[in-house]
Scaffold this motif. Structure first.
Motif, PDB file in Angstrom:
ATOM      1  N   VAL A 153       0.840  -1.214   0.000  1.00 28.30           N
ATOM      2  CA  VAL A 153       0.000   0.000   0.000  1.00 28.30           C
ATOM      3  C   VAL A 153       0.871   1.260   0.000  1.00 28.30           C
ATOM      4  O   VAL A 153       0.604   2.216  -0.731  1.00 28.30           O
ATOM      5  CB  VAL A 153      -0.966  -0.022   1.215  1.00 28.30           C
ATOM      6  CG1 VAL A 153      -1.598   1.346   1.444  1.00 28.30           C
ATOM      7  CG2 VAL A 153      -2.039  -1.090   1.023  1.00 28.30           C
ATOM      8  N   GLU A 154       1.943   1.227   0.803  1.00 28.98           N
ATOM      9  CA  GLU A 154       2.871   2.372   0.854  1.00 28.98           C
ATOM     10  C   GLU A 154       3.538   2.605  -0.507  1.00 28.98           C
ATOM     11  O   GLU A 154       3.698   3.733  -0.953  1.00 28.98           O
ATOM     12  CB  GLU A 154       3.988   2.121   1.883  1.00 28.98           C
ATOM     13  CG  GLU A 154       3.549   2.155   3.333  1.00 28.98           C
ATOM     14  CD  GLU A 154       3.583   3.566   3.933  1.00 28.98           C
ATOM     15  OE1 GLU A 154       4.097   4.488   3.285  1.00 28.98           O
ATOM     16  OE2 GLU A 154       3.050   3.724   5.059  1.00 28.98           O
ATOM     17  N   ARG A 204       2.042   4.020  -5.266  1.00 27.23           N
ATOM     18  CA  ARG A 204       1.834   5.451  -5.556  1.00 27.23           C
ATOM     19  C   ARG A 204       1.422   5.608  -7.017  1.00 27.23           C
ATOM     20  O   ARG A 204       1.589   4.690  -7.810  1.00 27.23           O
ATOM     21  CB  ARG A 204       3.132   6.231  -5.302  1.00 27.23           C
ATOM     22  CG  ARG A 204       3.682   6.153  -3.871  1.00 27.23           C
ATOM     23  CD  ARG A 204       2.741   6.791  -2.851  1.00 27.23           C
ATOM     24  NE  ARG A 204       1.988   5.816  -2.089  1.00 27.23           N
ATOM     25  CZ  ARG A 204       0.681   5.935  -1.823  1.00 27.23           C
ATOM     26  NH1 ARG A 204      -0.026   6.951  -2.266  1.00 27.23           N
ATOM     27  NH2 ARG A 204       0.067   5.030  -1.098  1.00 27.23           N
ATOM     28  N   SER A 205       0.891   6.748  -7.377  1.00 23.83           N
ATOM     29  CA  SER A 205       0.536   7.015  -8.778  1.00 23.83           C
ATOM     30  C   SER A 205       1.795   7.435  -9.529  1.00 23.83           C
ATOM     31  O   SER A 205       2.255   8.570  -9.371  1.00 23.83           O
ATOM     32  CB  SER A 205      -0.518   8.123  -8.856  1.00 23.83           C
ATOM     33  OG  SER A 205      -1.725   7.665  -8.289  1.00 23.83           O
ATOM     34  N   GLN A 217      -7.874  -1.415  -7.500  1.00 24.92           N
ATOM     35  CA  GLN A 217      -6.926  -1.531  -6.391  1.00 24.92           C
ATOM     36  C   GLN A 217      -6.218  -2.881  -6.436  1.00 24.92           C
ATOM     37  O   GLN A 217      -5.016  -2.963  -6.178  1.00 24.92           O
ATOM     38  CB  GLN A 217      -7.638  -1.312  -5.050  1.00 24.92           C
ATOM     39  CG  GLN A 217      -6.705  -1.124  -3.866  1.00 24.92           C
ATOM     40  CD  GLN A 217      -5.882   0.153  -3.953  1.00 24.92           C
ATOM     41  OE1 GLN A 217      -6.082   0.995  -4.831  1.00 24.92           O
ATOM     42  NE2 GLN A 217      -4.928   0.292  -3.057  1.00 24.92           N
ATOM     43  N   LEU A 227      -3.535  -2.477  -9.108  1.00 22.77           N
ATOM     44  CA  LEU A 227      -2.420  -1.619  -8.685  1.00 22.77           C
ATOM     45  C   LEU A 227      -1.526  -2.323  -7.664  1.00 22.77           C
ATOM     46  O   LEU A 227      -0.297  -2.310  -7.781  1.00 22.77           O
ATOM     47  CB  LEU A 227      -2.957  -0.303  -8.104  1.00 22.77           C
ATOM     48  CG  LEU A 227      -3.624   0.637  -9.108  1.00 22.77           C
ATOM     49  CD1 LEU A 227      -4.343   1.775  -8.377  1.00 22.77           C
ATOM     50  CD2 LEU A 227      -2.602   1.217 -10.083  1.00 22.77           C
ATOM     51  N   LEU A 228      -2.155  -2.961  -6.666  1.00 20.61           N
ATOM     52  CA  LEU A 228      -1.356  -3.651  -5.648  1.00 20.61           C
ATOM     53  C   LEU A 228      -0.626  -4.841  -6.272  1.00 20.61           C
ATOM     54  O   LEU A 228       0.540  -5.114  -5.938  1.00 20.61           O
ATOM     55  CB  LEU A 228      -2.257  -4.124  -4.495  1.00 20.61           C
ATOM     56  CG  LEU A 228      -2.888  -3.015  -3.650  1.00 20.61           C
ATOM     57  CD1 LEU A 228      -3.893  -3.616  -2.670  1.00 20.61           C
ATOM     58  CD2 LEU A 228      -1.829  -2.216  -2.892  1.00 20.61           C
ATOM     59  N   LEU A 238      -3.889   5.546 -12.334  1.00 23.91           N
ATOM     60  CA  LEU A 238      -5.253   5.555 -12.855  1.00 23.91           C
ATOM     61  C   LEU A 238      -5.456   6.863 -13.608  1.00 23.91           C
ATOM     62  O   LEU A 238      -5.279   7.942 -13.033  1.00 23.91           O
ATOM     63  CB  LEU A 238      -6.269   5.479 -11.715  1.00 23.91           C
ATOM     64  CG  LEU A 238      -6.143   4.284 -10.773  1.00 23.91           C
ATOM     65  CD1 LEU A 238      -7.217   4.375  -9.672  1.00 23.91           C
ATOM     66  CD2 LEU A 238      -6.273   2.975 -11.528  1.00 23.91           C
ATOM     67  N   TYR A 293      -0.714  17.807  -5.351  1.00 25.54           N
ATOM     68  CA  TYR A 293       0.623  17.206  -5.449  1.00 25.54           C
ATOM     69  C   TYR A 293       1.522  18.138  -6.265  1.00 25.54           C
ATOM     70  O   TYR A 293       1.052  18.985  -7.023  1.00 25.54           O
ATOM     71  CB  TYR A 293       0.553  15.807  -6.069  1.00 25.54           C
ATOM     72  CG  TYR A 293      -0.239  15.694  -7.347  1.00 25.54           C
ATOM     73  CD1 TYR A 293       0.285  16.125  -8.566  1.00 25.54           C
ATOM     74  CD2 TYR A 293      -1.519  15.163  -7.350  1.00 25.54           C
ATOM     75  CE1 TYR A 293      -0.447  16.037  -9.734  1.00 25.54           C
ATOM     76  CE2 TYR A 293      -2.260  15.063  -8.524  1.00 25.54           C
ATOM     77  CZ  TYR A 293      -1.716  15.504  -9.711  1.00 25.54           C
ATOM     78  OH  TYR A 293      -2.436  15.430 -10.867  1.00 25.54           O
ATOM     79  N   VAL A 335       3.099  13.932  -2.595  1.00 24.53           N
ATOM     80  CA  VAL A 335       1.641  13.807  -2.503  1.00 24.53           C
ATOM     81  C   VAL A 335       1.213  14.073  -1.060  1.00 24.53           C
ATOM     82  O   VAL A 335       1.527  13.289  -0.159  1.00 24.53           O
ATOM     83  CB  VAL A 335       1.175  12.397  -2.941  1.00 24.53           C
ATOM     84  CG1 VAL A 335      -0.344  12.302  -2.882  1.00 24.53           C
ATOM     85  CG2 VAL A 335       1.683  12.073  -4.339  1.00 24.53           C
TER      86      VAL A 335
END
Lengths: 195, 195
Positions: free
Chosen positions: A7-8, A11-12, A110, A113-114, A125, A172, A182
């Motif tokens: 999760v950390e 990032r985008s 999600q 992404l993960l 996204l 950001y 961010v």
């Protein structure tokens, strides 16, 4: 890796190692995880197009808009463009309320992404796209409506989270070293009650 | 645990071990992961209430509706009710488009659900609730609008995925052994293109 770390690290990312290709197999496995997320009334209105060839990604890229808050940046340069995409679509033959559709979309994205982070990749996204032109470029059947584009690849930038005070600026920005910051709300500001 | 396994185990559980309490600390860490998910324009419109005391959960439960497709089941019995909830709210002082709000919601909820699975818990997103009565029962400031309720706890039921053919019935059901079946579309039916 522990989920907290995924999760950390999730990032985008908007700049990628363009020439580190992402395999079709990887993209299929990510879409497979998306397909196992919860869906309101289990309707499963989402469908996916995976794009991983240089020709395919060249068809997608011109129709995307990047990072609204970075006014002096037009998007990734040629060597930084995403080597892969997953385009998330609504199969309009599956009728569902708009808010439930977009919640399903978030749940599914999600997982993607993960899953990307777990494989040393990163994603972004992208909701700001010329959907009509993109649909034409990829010859997408009008039965399917483009919801979001997920850019994927090996990140070629550093993104950090900064805690902000209540009411602080959430935009950001990129600092003079090119690090993307961010601002995120503090936990004590988003948990507003406990019973 | 690999993300693929977390995703597989992350089913919508509706019956829980009521007396296996979930700590406030666990709920806070799950909300913390939700707060680190992507947010459209980084607006971060979501807020959370965590509920973990027997008194708190007793205030929430009467306002929830369960499993629309299970017509002869009124919801979990007294020993099966969720020992915890995270209520996800929209801070209406943060203006955002409805579809982006619900996408943010999905992204955040998926972190919570996967985080719960990693800790041996399970959850269910509940969209069908008497929001007005629930807001009153928890004395929620009208600035916050209830989006979803996430029931959390140690699952006390078995949920399995079954693949379905295209056009097959997507309604979940419980078999004669009490196992909950969720029909999911095949990967080859949801990936509709590759370039």
């Amino acid at each position: 890796m522990k989920l907290k770390d995924l999760v950390e690290k999730n990032r985008s990312y908007r700049r990628f190692a363009r020439h580190d290709q992402v395999s079709a197999e990887t993209l299929r496995s990510l879409a497979g995880m998306a397909g196992k997320s919860a869906s309101a009334q289990n309707l499963q209105p989402l469908a996916y197009i995976i794009v991983h060839t240089p020709e395919g990604t060249d068809r997608v890229f011109p129709h995307l808009k990047w990072a609204g808050y970075l006014k002096d940046w037009d998007g990734p340069g040629p060597g930084e463009q995403p080597p892969a995409y997953i385009i998330v679509l609504h199969d309009t033959t599956v009728h569902t309320a708009a808010h439930l559709l977009w919640c399903d979309l978030g749940l599914a994205c999600q997982n993607i992404l993960l899953g990307a982070v777990e494989q040393g990749l990163g994603g972004c996204l992208i909701g700001s796209a010329d959907r009509k032109a993109l649909g034409a470029a990829l010859s997408i059947d009008p039965r399917y409506e483009i919801l979001l584009v997920i850019a994927l690849g090996k990140p070629a930038e550093t993104v950090v989270l900064d805690e902000i005070e209540q009411g602080g600026d959430i935009r950001y920005y990129r600092d003079s070293s090119g690090i993307h910051h961010v601002p995120k709300r503090k936990l004590c500001d988003i948990i507003i009650g406990e019973q």
